[in-house]
Enzyme design. Sequence first.
Site, mmCIF file in Angstrom:
data_model
loop_
_atom_site.group_PDB
_atom_site.id
_atom_site.type_symbol
_atom_site.label_atom_id
_atom_site.label_comp_id
_atom_site.label_asym_id
_atom_site.label_seq_id
_atom_site.Cartn_x
_atom_site.Cartn_y
_atom_site.Cartn_z
ATOM 1 N N SER A 159 -14.348 -16.375 -34.408
ATOM 2 C CA SER A 159 -12.914 -16.643 -34.417
ATOM 3 C C SER A 159 -12.259 -16.217 -35.709
ATOM 4 C CB SER A 159 -12.675 -18.151 -34.298
ATOM 5 O OG SER A 159 -13.123 -18.643 -33.091
ATOM 6 N N HIS A 196 -13.532 -10.588 -29.489
ATOM 7 C CA HIS A 196 -13.079 -11.984 -29.570
ATOM 8 C C HIS A 196 -12.383 -12.412 -28.283
ATOM 9 C CE1 HIS A 196 -10.327 -15.084 -31.735
ATOM 10 N NE2 HIS A 196 -11.342 -15.668 -31.154
ATOM 11 N N GLU A 219 -9.506 -9.770 -28.300
ATOM 12 C CA GLU A 219 -9.070 -9.200 -29.581
ATOM 13 C C GLU A 219 -10.245 -8.403 -30.161
ATOM 14 O OE1 GLU A 219 -8.336 -12.229 -32.679
ATOM 15 O OE2 GLU A 219 -6.477 -11.187 -33.155
ATOM 16 N N ASN A 261 -5.813 -16.202 -34.423
ATOM 17 C CA ASN A 261 -6.081 -17.477 -35.109
ATOM 18 C C ASN A 261 -5.403 -17.594 -36.469
ATOM 19 O OD1 ASN A 261 -7.551 -18.652 -33.049
ATOM 20 N ND2 ASN A 261 -9.423 -17.599 -33.670
#
Length: 292
Positions: free
Chosen positions: A120, A141, A153, A191
């Site tokens: 992450s 991701h 991602e 994130n």
Amino acid sequence: MTTIRTVAIIGAGQMGSGIAQVVAAGGYEVKLYDIASERVTLALGEIAASLARRAARGLTTEAEGQAALQRIVPAATLAEAAKADLVIEAASEDEAVKKAVFAELTPLLGPDALLASNTSSISITRLASATDRPERFIGLHFMKPAPTMKLVELVRGIATSASTFETAVAFAESLGKTTTESEDFPAFIVNRILVPMMNEAVYVLYEGVGDVASIDKALKLGANHPMGPLELADFMGLDVALAIMNVLYDGLADSKYRPCPLLVKYVEAGWLGKKSGRGFYDYSGPTPVPTR
Ligand SMILES: CC(=O)CC(=O)SCCNC(=O)CCNC(=O)[C@H](O)C(C)(C)COP(=O)(O)OP(=O)(O)OC[C@H]1O[C@@H](n2cnc3c(N)ncnc32)[C@H](O)[C@@H]1OP(=O)(O)O
Ligand SMILES: NC(=O)C1=CN([C@@H]2O[C@H](COP(=O)(O)OP(=O)(O)OC[C@H]3O[C@@H](n4cnc5c(N)ncnc54)[C@H](OP(=O)(O)O)[C@@H]3O)[C@@H](O)[C@H]2O)C=CC1
């Protein structure tokens, strides 16, 4: 471009099991490994239940669900898992744990195998440096819940080759996902933006500006978020959210990323959110109950 037929997933937690489901549904052979073998058994049960719910909702057929489940094989050892064209690491969000996985895995891989991490927040360049193939290493991701969320991602490390990137795009698209590309900076794009917002919600709770129900209602109805930030933090795992804040705080050296002390305390208490039965909500009953 590398041809991918068999995909190994390392770590059968919340994300590893969801990724295994998506990849198997995409027609690939899947090997699922976890340091705790009982996690793989639990994951297979969760995947079967999810595929059955998706069939009931008309998103897939029962036969397709059964076929996907058949394509997932538990791997008893890392050596068994390593016999794959692509290995996706989805172990705990801890750089030392991930680097140890890659160090053990690398000598077991075929020469052409690709490596990916579902991290992450952790530097893809640093993780790739724990392997013998940084040019064949990429951040892949997935978002939670992996079967439902549309985005993957992609994060290139400094050495990731163009061919690895193209293979990753084609692979994600073959799963029905859309990709976005982020440079390799702490927590990437999703994130970097999402988790500080959740951390701010914990500060709002900590400072007594609002209670759990008010904070979540405010963002759900006031900003059209599908889940309130505290509900989402519980869903993600408070340990994962804290690990991401720490990567941002350490990596960007800016006090605006300081993890809220209340978030730290919850993780120290083992209140990790939905997966542990308690976080900002108590999940022991039929409906989640706010705890503050
Ligand atoms: C941390 C990272 O590195 C990156 C991240 O993943 S950040 C987190 C990204 N994810 C989000 O922001 C999710 C925000 N929430 C949402 O989008 C929606 O609430 C949702 C998609 C999760 C569910 O929406 P919904 O309209 O209820 O969709 P629905 O089709 O009924 O459910 C989809 C799946 O979510 C599950 N789900 C829904 N609400 C849930 C909840 N509160 N807890 C656990 N699972 C839930 C459902 O069981 C279903 O799973 P199956 O397909 O296995 O049955
Ligand atoms: N939760 C989320 O919303 C999202 C998380 N991610 C990322 O996905 C990764 C996994 O997160 P998540 O699934 O939530 O975490 P979980 O804690 O649910 O799962 C991690 C799993 O990895 C296992 N594990 C730990 N060490 C090893 C090892 N050496 N070898 C194999 N397995 C190991 C853990 O076992 P044990 O419990 O026994 O230690 C656990 O079963 C993290 O990098 C996270 O940041 C990405 C997108 C969304």
